[in-house]
Design a protein around this motif. Structure first.
Motif, mmCIF file in Angstrom:
data_model
loop_
_atom_site.group_PDB
_atom_site.id
_atom_site.type_symbol
_atom_site.label_atom_id
_atom_site.label_comp_id
_atom_site.label_asym_id
_atom_site.label_seq_id
_atom_site.Cartn_x
_atom_site.Cartn_y
_atom_site.Cartn_z
ATOM 1 N N ASP A 168 12.644 4.803 -6.990
ATOM 2 C CA ASP A 168 11.592 4.671 -6.089
ATOM 3 C C ASP A 168 11.069 3.265 -7.464
ATOM 4 O OD1 ASP A 168 10.216 4.582 -4.512
ATOM 5 O OD2 ASP A 168 8.904 5.937 -4.637
ATOM 6 N N TRP A 169 9.618 2.864 -6.555
ATOM 7 C CA TRP A 169 8.500 2.257 -7.913
ATOM 8 C C TRP A 169 7.360 1.847 -6.944
ATOM 9 C CZ3 TRP A 169 5.798 -1.643 -5.429
ATOM 10 C CH2 TRP A 169 6.065 -1.957 -4.134
ATOM 11 N N GLY A 170 6.261 2.362 -7.621
ATOM 12 C CA GLY A 170 4.962 2.408 -7.681
ATOM 13 C C GLY A 170 3.836 2.000 -8.986
ATOM 14 N N PHE A 171 2.608 1.971 -8.053
ATOM 15 C CA PHE A 171 1.832 1.623 -9.233
ATOM 16 C C PHE A 171 0.685 2.292 -8.872
ATOM 17 C CE2 PHE A 171 4.044 -2.870 -8.843
ATOM 18 C CZ PHE A 171 3.335 -2.910 -10.748
ATOM 19 N N CYS A 172 0.103 2.680 -9.822
ATOM 20 C CA CYS A 172 -1.073 3.736 -9.879
ATOM 21 C C CYS A 172 -2.838 3.295 -10.438
ATOM 22 C CB CYS A 172 -1.145 4.572 -11.087
ATOM 23 S SG CYS A 172 0.523 5.811 -10.692
ATOM 24 N N LEU A 173 -3.985 3.286 -9.672
ATOM 25 C CA LEU A 173 -4.265 2.232 -9.904
ATOM 26 C C LEU A 173 -6.002 3.235 -9.477
ATOM 27 C CD1 LEU A 173 -4.931 -0.491 -6.952
ATOM 28 C CD2 LEU A 173 -3.010 1.247 -7.183
ATOM 29 N N LYS A 184 0.824 -1.174 0.223
ATOM 30 C CA LYS A 184 0.283 -0.011 0.066
ATOM 31 C C LYS A 184 1.074 1.098 -0.180
ATOM 32 C CE LYS A 184 -4.915 -1.172 1.499
ATOM 33 N NZ LYS A 184 -5.901 -1.110 2.360
ATOM 34 N N GLY A 185 1.943 1.073 0.600
ATOM 35 C CA GLY A 185 3.081 2.430 0.567
ATOM 36 C C GLY A 185 3.147 2.964 -1.187
ATOM 37 N N HIS A 186 2.899 1.740 -1.663
ATOM 38 C CA HIS A 186 3.720 2.055 -3.401
ATOM 39 C C HIS A 186 2.377 2.325 -4.457
ATOM 40 C CE1 HIS A 186 8.274 1.288 -2.692
ATOM 41 N NE2 HIS A 186 7.186 0.829 -2.087
ATOM 42 N N LEU A 187 1.097 2.596 -3.343
ATOM 43 C CA LEU A 187 -0.025 2.531 -4.300
ATOM 44 C C LEU A 187 -0.633 4.153 -4.401
ATOM 45 C CD1 LEU A 187 -1.722 -1.152 -3.262
ATOM 46 C CD2 LEU A 187 -0.626 -0.347 -5.293
ATOM 47 N N PHE A 188 -0.894 4.700 -5.311
ATOM 48 C CA PHE A 188 -1.496 6.283 -5.674
ATOM 49 C C PHE A 188 -2.696 5.901 -6.345
ATOM 50 C CE2 PHE A 188 2.805 6.132 -6.277
ATOM 51 C CZ PHE A 188 3.434 6.786 -5.056
ATOM 52 N N THR A 189 -3.268 6.426 -5.832
ATOM 53 C CA THR A 189 -5.238 6.592 -6.234
ATOM 54 C C THR A 189 -5.937 7.940 -6.278
ATOM 55 O OG1 THR A 189 -6.305 6.286 -4.292
ATOM 56 C CG2 THR A 189 -5.560 4.058 -5.736
ATOM 57 N N ILE A 190 -7.017 8.178 -6.604
ATOM 58 C CA ILE A 190 -7.684 9.511 -6.528
ATOM 59 C C ILE A 190 -9.015 9.469 -6.334
ATOM 60 C CG2 ILE A 190 -7.915 11.769 -8.164
ATOM 61 C CD1 ILE A 190 -6.824 10.852 -9.896
ATOM 62 N N PRO A 191 -8.902 9.342 -4.114
ATOM 63 C CA PRO A 191 -10.125 8.782 -3.969
ATOM 64 C C PRO A 191 -11.794 9.705 -4.617
ATOM 65 C CG PRO A 191 -8.599 9.088 -2.289
ATOM 66 C CD PRO A 191 -8.432 9.611 -3.664
ATOM 67 N N GLU A 192 -11.939 11.108 -4.985
ATOM 68 C CA GLU A 192 -12.429 12.143 -5.277
ATOM 69 C C GLU A 192 -12.979 11.365 -7.158
ATOM 70 O OE1 GLU A 192 -8.939 14.260 -5.408
ATOM 71 O OE2 GLU A 192 -9.258 13.159 -3.943
ATOM 72 N N HIS A 193 -12.089 10.730 -7.700
ATOM 73 C CA HIS A 193 -12.692 9.936 -8.889
ATOM 74 C C HIS A 193 -12.392 8.677 -8.630
ATOM 75 C CE1 HIS A 193 -14.047 14.166 -10.806
ATOM 76 N NE2 HIS A 193 -12.292 14.480 -9.611
ATOM 77 N N PRO A 194 -12.775 7.957 -8.072
ATOM 78 C CA PRO A 194 -12.610 6.630 -7.915
ATOM 79 C C PRO A 194 -12.433 5.610 -9.159
ATOM 80 C CG PRO A 194 -15.082 7.106 -7.225
ATOM 81 C CD PRO A 194 -14.169 8.342 -7.385
ATOM 82 N N ASP A 195 -12.647 6.219 -10.285
ATOM 83 C CA ASP A 195 -12.720 5.488 -11.718
ATOM 84 C C ASP A 195 -11.180 6.309 -12.397
ATOM 85 O OD1 ASP A 195 -15.834 3.711 -11.552
ATOM 86 O OD2 ASP A 195 -16.208 5.409 -11.928
ATOM 87 N N TRP A 196 -10.165 6.874 -11.722
ATOM 88 C CA TRP A 196 -9.493 7.334 -12.918
ATOM 89 C C TRP A 196 -8.184 6.666 -11.875
ATOM 90 C CZ3 TRP A 196 -11.257 12.943 -13.326
ATOM 91 C CH2 TRP A 196 -12.230 13.370 -14.068
ATOM 92 N N ILE A 197 -7.480 6.515 -12.867
ATOM 93 C CA ILE A 197 -5.617 6.110 -12.696
ATOM 94 C C ILE A 197 -5.384 7.476 -12.447
ATOM 95 C CG2 ILE A 197 -3.931 5.078 -12.850
ATOM 96 C CD1 ILE A 197 -6.036 2.915 -14.450
ATOM 97 N N PRO A 198 -4.527 7.479 -11.663
ATOM 98 C CA PRO A 198 -3.775 8.756 -11.698
ATOM 99 C C PRO A 198 -2.387 8.519 -12.674
ATOM 100 C CG PRO A 198 -3.580 8.337 -9.570
ATOM 101 C CD PRO A 198 -4.464 6.951 -9.874
ATOM 102 N N TYR A 199 -1.604 9.898 -12.433
ATOM 103 C CA TYR A 199 -0.822 9.928 -13.121
ATOM 104 C C TYR A 199 0.853 10.647 -12.236
ATOM 105 C CZ TYR A 199 3.092 11.677 -16.751
ATOM 106 O OH TYR A 199 4.905 12.143 -17.198
#
Ligand code: ZN
Length: 441
Positions: free
Chosen positions: A136-141, A113-128
């Motif tokens: 570093d490394w991470g995932f956007c979802l 979870k420390g490597h995951l990025f989301t946009i709670p206000e737009h729960p269907d969009w993937i952030p860039y």
């Protein structure tokens, strides 16, 4: 030059579709500031216009910066405890934090979870998201995806490489009658993002296509570069060309349905600032002029105090002000064919002003010349065509440019320019020397 102004609806629509199709071809490519994605993108541009590409090695010092290692990626995913891919780079390249170092590990959700990025206000969009200058490394979802992840051990794989290589950029040079240059710059380093990145790339490509082969006053240099580091690298390697830049435009976020925004150069009253403001005032769409600020796109570099180039930035919606910015919602539906075509038309009109802006001299300045006798006073009295002639005759004292006259009269530049050409034909006006032009610019 201004053929784009005369386009009928059907041609405008087909031009827009052609532009949108070009953006659509580039859309799936996983671009970054270095690597195969940007090279592949430059390859597509090269199929449209004459483009030279340049490779600058990792580690090269460019002013206060260093060209980074080259990043390439083949695959990436998060697999749930059952081994099923729940986040998959193959479905959308935004899923990976751009410039992620390679990873091949199993880890508990709490650590992942420390490597995951989301946009709670737009729960269907993937952030860039990116991490160019810090390894570093991470995932956007999507936020929905994240909330569905159950506790357990996940397989995390990023099949990327970050090693010495090159920063690649593209340059299209069109020679004009003078060596003085107009710079058109756009960033080409974002992955699947349409307005922020591909709209600028598309408009710049079609603008170069439109200008190629024409008899041009200025020489033009189109840059397709990675943001920030690309502009800094280009500036560091091209000190001589920099000296010849007279006007410049950064093109970005220029395909969405929003009205136009032009951000002035640091100088604030450069000819490009006035030309852009004039064209936007008459373009028939909503348009706003923004003061310079040291944030935004590569105008930041061109307008750094050591260069202070007359380079502004033309946009539709301003980066950061629309919710789709830097998310998966900045997609091919977010940019509109007709808006791309109209952005191209506006850019061409701005360049038209720069190409044709000069000082003239009234050959019969004592009293008004008798226009009626020359067939120049027909039609509606006080109509704009006649007013344009009167303005041009009155202000053409060798010191006022056509843009000065357009601004003062409130008449669109193209009409003022047409009046000047006609008056020249009739022997009432002549071009003042270039020296005089320079003293006013
Ligand atoms: Zn961006």
């Amino acid at each position: 030059m201004s053929i784009l102004n005369g386009l009928d609806e059907a041609s405008r629509a087909s031009l827009g579709l052609e532009m949108h199709g070009f953006a659509a071809n580039l859309f799936p490519i996983c671009r970054s500031i270095t690597g195969n994605g940007i090279r592949q993108t430059l390859g597509h541009i090269k199929a449209q216009i004459s483009l030279n590409t340049f490779d600058v090695p990792s580690g090269k010092r460019v002013f206060d910066w260093t060209v980074p290692k080259e990043w390439n990626i083949r695959d990436a995913y998060i697999a749930d405890p059952a081994g099923k891919r729940v986040v998959d780079f193959q479905k959308c390249n935004l899923h990976v934090l751009n410039y992620s170092v390679p990873v091949n590990e199993k880890m508990l959700l709490s650590k992942l979870k420390g490597h995951l990025f989301t946009i709670p206000e737009h729960p269907d969009w993937i952030p860039y998201r990116t991490s160019y200058y810090k390894e570093d490394w991470g995932f956007c979802l999507t936020h929905h995806q994240m909330t569905q992840l159950k506790d357990g051990e996940y397989g995390v794989r990023i099949d990327s490489t970050l090693q010495d290589g090159f920063l690649t950029y593209g340059e299209c040079f069109l020679a004009g009658r003078t060596r003085e240059e107009i710079l058109i710059s756009c960033h080409a380093c974002h992955p699947s993002l349409a307005n922020d990145n591909l709209s600028g790339v598309t408009v710049a490509t079609f603008l170069a296509k439109h200008l190629a082969g024409r008899d041009l006053r200025y020489s033009y240099r189109f840059l397709f570069i990675p943001g920030t580091i690309g502009a800094i690298t280009w500036l560091a390697r091209n000190r001589e060309a920099v000296e010849r830049i007279r006007h410049g435009l950064v093109l970005t976020c220029i395909g969405d349905a929003g009205g136009f925004h032009y951000k002035k150069s640091r100088r604030g009253n450069a000819e490009i600032d006035r030309a852009a403001a004039h064209v936007l005032r008459h373009c028939g769409e909503e348009a706003k002029i923004l003061e310079f600020s040291p944030y935004g796109y590569d105008e930041r570099q061109y307008c750094s105090p050591g260069f202070n180039l007359p380079v502004g930035c033309l946009m539709r919606s301003v980066w950061g002000t629309f919710p789709e910015y830097h998310t998966s919602a900045d997609n091919l539906e977010f940019i509109r064919p007709l808006k791309l075509a109209d952005s191209l038309r506006v850019c061409a009109a701005i360049l038209d002003v720069l190409e044709n802006n000069r000082c003239y001299r009234n050959e019969l300045p004592y009293g008004e010349p008798q226009l009626g006798r020359r067939g120049l006073y027909g039609g509606e009295a006080g109509g704009e065509e006649i007013m344009a002639r009167l303005w041009v005759l009155n202000l053409s004292d060798g010191h006022h440019t056509l843009l000065d006259i357009a601004e003062q009269s409130g008449i669109v530049f193209s009409r003022i320019c047409a009046a000047a050409e006609l008056l020249c034909e009739k022997g009432l006006l002549s071009v003042a020397s270039d020296d005089q032009l320079k003293s006013t610019v």
